[in-house]
Design an enzyme around this catalytic site. Structure first.
Site, short mmCIF file in Angstrom:
data_model
loop_
_atom_site.label_atom_id
_atom_site.label_comp_id
_atom_site.label_asym_id
_atom_site.label_seq_id
_atom_site.Cartn_x
_atom_site.Cartn_y
_atom_site.Cartn_z
N CYS A 48 4.02 -45.49 -9.79
CA CYS A 48 2.70 -45.96 -9.38
C CYS A 48 2.47 -47.39 -9.81
O CYS A 48 2.73 -47.76 -10.95
CB CYS A 48 1.59 -45.07 -9.91
SG CYS A 48 1.60 -43.38 -9.32
N ARG A 108 9.27 -49.55 -9.14
CA ARG A 108 8.77 -48.49 -9.99
C ARG A 108 8.89 -47.12 -9.32
O ARG A 108 8.74 -46.10 -9.97
CB ARG A 108 7.31 -48.77 -10.36
CG ARG A 108 7.13 -50.03 -11.19
CD ARG A 108 5.68 -50.39 -11.36
NE ARG A 108 4.96 -49.44 -12.19
CZ ARG A 108 4.76 -49.59 -13.49
NH1 ARG A 108 5.25 -50.64 -14.12
NH2 ARG A 108 4.09 -48.71 -14.18
N TRP A 133 3.19 -42.54 -6.56
CA TRP A 133 4.29 -41.59 -6.77
C TRP A 133 3.62 -40.23 -6.93
O TRP A 133 2.87 -40.01 -7.87
CB TRP A 133 5.07 -41.98 -8.01
CG TRP A 133 6.36 -41.23 -8.22
CD1 TRP A 133 7.56 -41.48 -7.62
CD2 TRP A 133 6.59 -40.14 -9.10
NE1 TRP A 133 8.52 -40.61 -8.08
CE2 TRP A 133 7.95 -39.77 -8.99
CE3 TRP A 133 5.78 -39.42 -9.98
CZ2 TRP A 133 8.51 -38.73 -9.72
CZ3 TRP A 133 6.34 -38.37 -10.70
CH2 TRP A 133 7.70 -38.04 -10.57
N ASN A 166 -3.44 -44.81 -11.76
CA ASN A 166 -2.17 -44.34 -12.29
C ASN A 166 -2.48 -43.34 -13.40
O ASN A 166 -3.38 -43.57 -14.21
CB ASN A 166 -1.35 -45.48 -12.90
CG ASN A 166 -0.82 -46.44 -11.85
OD1 ASN A 166 -0.93 -46.19 -10.65
ND2 ASN A 166 -0.25 -47.53 -12.30
N GLY A 167 -1.69 -42.27 -13.49
CA GLY A 167 -1.90 -41.30 -14.56
C GLY A 167 -2.26 -39.94 -14.01
O GLY A 167 -2.15 -39.66 -12.81
N GLU A 227 25.82 -40.35 -19.52
CA GLU A 227 25.20 -41.45 -18.79
C GLU A 227 25.88 -41.66 -17.44
O GLU A 227 25.23 -41.92 -16.43
CB GLU A 227 25.27 -42.73 -19.63
CG GLU A 227 24.69 -43.96 -18.96
CD GLU A 227 23.21 -43.87 -18.65
OE1 GLU A 227 22.72 -44.75 -17.92
OE2 GLU A 227 22.53 -42.93 -19.11
N LYS A 240 23.95 -41.42 -13.86
CA LYS A 240 23.94 -42.51 -12.89
C LYS A 240 24.40 -42.02 -11.51
O LYS A 240 23.82 -42.37 -10.49
CB LYS A 240 24.85 -43.65 -13.35
CG LYS A 240 24.29 -44.49 -14.46
CD LYS A 240 23.11 -45.31 -13.98
CE LYS A 240 22.19 -45.67 -15.14
NZ LYS A 240 21.38 -44.56 -15.63
N GLU A 261 21.65 -39.95 -9.96
CA GLU A 261 20.45 -40.70 -9.63
C GLU A 261 20.52 -41.41 -8.29
O GLU A 261 19.55 -41.40 -7.53
CB GLU A 261 20.17 -41.75 -10.72
CG GLU A 261 19.56 -41.19 -11.99
CD GLU A 261 19.33 -42.29 -13.02
OE1 GLU A 261 18.22 -42.34 -13.57
OE2 GLU A 261 20.25 -43.11 -13.26
N HIS A 318 35.64 -23.54 -22.37
CA HIS A 318 34.59 -22.57 -22.71
C HIS A 318 33.63 -22.34 -21.55
O HIS A 318 32.50 -21.92 -21.75
CB HIS A 318 33.83 -23.02 -23.95
CG HIS A 318 34.67 -23.07 -25.18
ND1 HIS A 318 35.17 -21.93 -25.80
CD2 HIS A 318 35.15 -24.12 -25.91
CE1 HIS A 318 35.88 -22.28 -26.85
NE2 HIS A 318 35.90 -23.60 -26.93
N LYS A 378 10.70 -45.85 -11.79
CA LYS A 378 11.26 -46.68 -12.85
C LYS A 378 10.58 -46.43 -14.18
O LYS A 378 11.22 -46.20 -15.19
CB LYS A 378 11.14 -48.15 -12.46
CG LYS A 378 11.75 -49.11 -13.50
CD LYS A 378 13.24 -48.89 -13.63
CE LYS A 378 13.87 -49.83 -14.63
NZ LYS A 378 15.29 -49.53 -14.82
#
Length: 607
Positions: free
Chosen positions: A2, A27, A71, A96-97, A480, A484, A487, A503, A602
């Protein structure tokens, strides 16, 4: 997540609002809109990109307006749920929020005769402000009265058709700032949105409500008293948020890592020794007595914390635990008042990390350090100590240079703690400083693997799943790498310590399951080779990021990308680079939206 932009000026603000939104696209959002006051309230909303909103707004003009990229949280990404929301076409709000008591407020407002058009929590805000405005005809006071009834997190901007030169805003738990111009003023959720029009920034505190006019502004704090906030001159430049020669921001930021790391380390490595004053004037007094370290972070920053756990326990001899911020505050932990609480965030506004910091402090843990890329962010302001990474703006949603600069910062912290605990000799300190001086060049060498990784990506684009394996301190780099790939290419990927393969995960291995191994020539290399033989024996195809001493060779089912010599403690930073390149080029092959992957944002400023 947002974005908010607002402006009051003596010129047409529509281009300013649209350019601000464009700069906030990184964002993450699924709809956009703006509201302008010009002979009444005029709104345009769209579920398309900002470019589409621009096309719809060509005939719109006005000297006062607010704009938003949304968003979705409450309600689907539809036009009716897009911001700004309006009340009886008199008042408009962007937000926003998350408003936690929106259900109760909605019922109260419906009883007062207000009709709701959206499924959002935000719409209660605009009707509530309208209700108070009807009584006072003062937008500032109406907003102050309304926010007292809100529970949750918010950054809001408000305009009224009745107040043609007044822009009102408020924040609680979500970032918002004022930009000061000459006979014009602005607001935004991120300073980058305002770079074309001003560098003079005022950061609002939680509980602040502000009113902006053409020539002045005023702020009242949470107690209702007039407040003075420091004016900061932003060090960002408009050019840093531009693509330049690169195809995507993620690509640009991957290749900016040598400079970003050099800038982050500049102060430390140009001295003869590592000093706790790197973290502020209280650095030595806070760090000296730390008996343990707890690292709180989310996503990629959490992976940086996992690497730091190995460093801190190995070099400084201090117990260290890395916690997922969103989980930490919801479990019963055993607080240690002498533990150093380290929070890590690119934006410094990550809601879960801020809440985890508050929780840690509520448990009596007051030794706090923020590692962050944004000066004056909430995380930095709420911590005793700070260390600013110098990555510059990171636009791509998938973090790259923020991650490696966080790792560089955490290694510096490790050295400081080791020195204060008497675990670091002068010779060792000098050796580590020299390694850090060479690090930017070593990252440049790692970037030279791109041609090999591009060939890998051609194969990966045809796959639906992948496994990442590593051992020891490189296991977080495998995590990581998997993150990536997920994403931005939408290939399902998981990471495991290589010793765990037998295992359970080994059941997934066949000729269609690529297995990526992080394989530096460290103390665990022979153990890792044995694990990889288990993959090969079951027809799996291996992609190995090795170094010169690892002694891997290309075979029919083994593809090797060879780095330079083993970088010892700094090896995780270097091995992060090919993981980033693999994700980027796999996404290119698949044709996904690299910089703005679906469903992601973001800066995650809601829980």
């Amino acid at each position: 997540m947002c974005g908010i932009v607002g402006a009051v000026a003596q010129r047409n603000v529509v281009p300013i609002l649209l350019e601000g939104l464009r700069r906030l696209e990184y964002r993450g959002y699924d709809s956009a809109g703006l509201a302008i006051i010009n002979g009444g309230l005029k709104r345009i909303r769209s579920t398309g990109r900002v470019a589409e909103l621009s096309s719809l707004s060509k005939e719109l003009k006005g000297n006062l307006g607010i704009a938003h990229t949304r968003w979705a949280t409450h309600g689907a990404p539809t036009e009716k749920n897009a911001h700004p929301h309006a009340s009886r076409e008199e008042i408009a709000v962007v937000h926003n929020g998350i408003i936690e008591n929106h259900v109760e407020l909605r019922k109260e407002l419906e009883d007062l005769g207000y009709e709701f058009e959206s499924d959002t929590d935000t719409e209660v805000i605009v009707h509530l402000i309208h209700h108070h405005f009807q009584q006072s005809r003062d937008l500032f006071n109406a907003t102050r009265s309304a926010v007292k009834q809100l529970k949750g997190a918010y950054a809001i901007a408000v305009v009224s058709a009745d107040s043609r030169e007044k822009l009102v805003c408020a924040r609680q738990g979500s970032p918002l700032l004022i930009g000061l111009g000459i006979e014009e003023n602005f607001i935004a959720s991120d300073a980058s949105a305002l770079l074309p029009v001003t560098r003079r920034i005022v950061y609002l505190e939680d509980g602040d409500v502000a009113e902006l006019g053409l020539f002045e502004y005023r702020i009242f704090d949470a107690s209702g008293n007039p407040a003075e906030r420091t004016i900061h001159i932003s060090e960002l430049s408009a050019e840093t948020a531009e693509l330049g020669q690169y195809r995507h921001f993620m690509q640009k930021e991957i290749f900016e890592q040598p400079k970003a790391i050099a800038d982050t380390l500049d102060i430390a490595i140009n001295e003869t020794g590592i000093s706790p004053e790197l973290y502020g004037h209280l650095g030595e007094s806070v760090l000296q007595d730390a008996e343990a370290v707890t690292i709180l972070a989310c996503g990629t920053s959490y992976h940086a914390g996992l690497v730091a756990r190995y460093w801190i326990e190995s070099l400084a001899g201090i117990p260290c635990n890395a916690e997922i911020a969103s989980e930490y505050r919801y479990r019963e932990s055993v607080p240690n008042p002498n533990a150093l609480i380290v929070t890590i965030s690119q934006s410094g506004e990550t809601a879960d990390t801020l809440a985890a910091l508050d929780h840690a402090k509520s448990l009596g843990q007051s030794k706090t350090l923020a590692i962050c890329n944004v000066d004056e962010s909430a995380l930095v302001r709420q911590s005793k100590l700070r260390f600013l990474t110098r990555a510059g703006p990171e636009i791509g949603v998938a973090s790259t240079k923020a991650f490696t600069t966080q790792l560089a910062a955490l290694f510096l912290l490790t050295l400081v703690l080791a020195k204060l605990k008497g675990k670091l000799s002068r010779e060792q300190e000098a050796g580590h400083i020299e390694s850090l001086r060479k690090l930017p060049h070593a990252v440049n060498r790692a970037l030279e693997l791109e041609p090999d990784i591009m060939q890998w990506a051609e194969r990966f684009a045809q796959k639906d799943h992948a496994l990442f394996l590593a051992r020891g301190i490189h296991y977080p780099i495998a995590l990581e790498g998997a993150l990536k790939l997920k994403e931005i290419s939408y290939i399902h990927a998981e990471a495991y310590p290589a010793g765990e393969l037998k295992h359970g995960p080994l059941a997934l291995v066949d000729s269609n399951m690529p297995v990526i191994a992080v394989a530096p020539s460290d103390a665990l290399i022979e153990k890792l080779k044995s694990n990889l033989q288990e993959v090969k024996a079951r027809g799996g195809e291996l992609y190995v990021v090795a170094d010169e001493e690892s002694h891997f060779h290309d075979e029919a089912s083994i593809h090797v990308a060879r780095m330079a010599g083993h970088a010892h403690y700094l090896s995780p930073i270097l091995h992060a680079v090919p993981m980033q390149l693999l994700a980027y080029h796999a996404a290119l092959q698949k044709g996904t939206d690299v910089d703005k992957p679906r469903n992601l944002a973001k800066s995650v400023t809601v829980e």
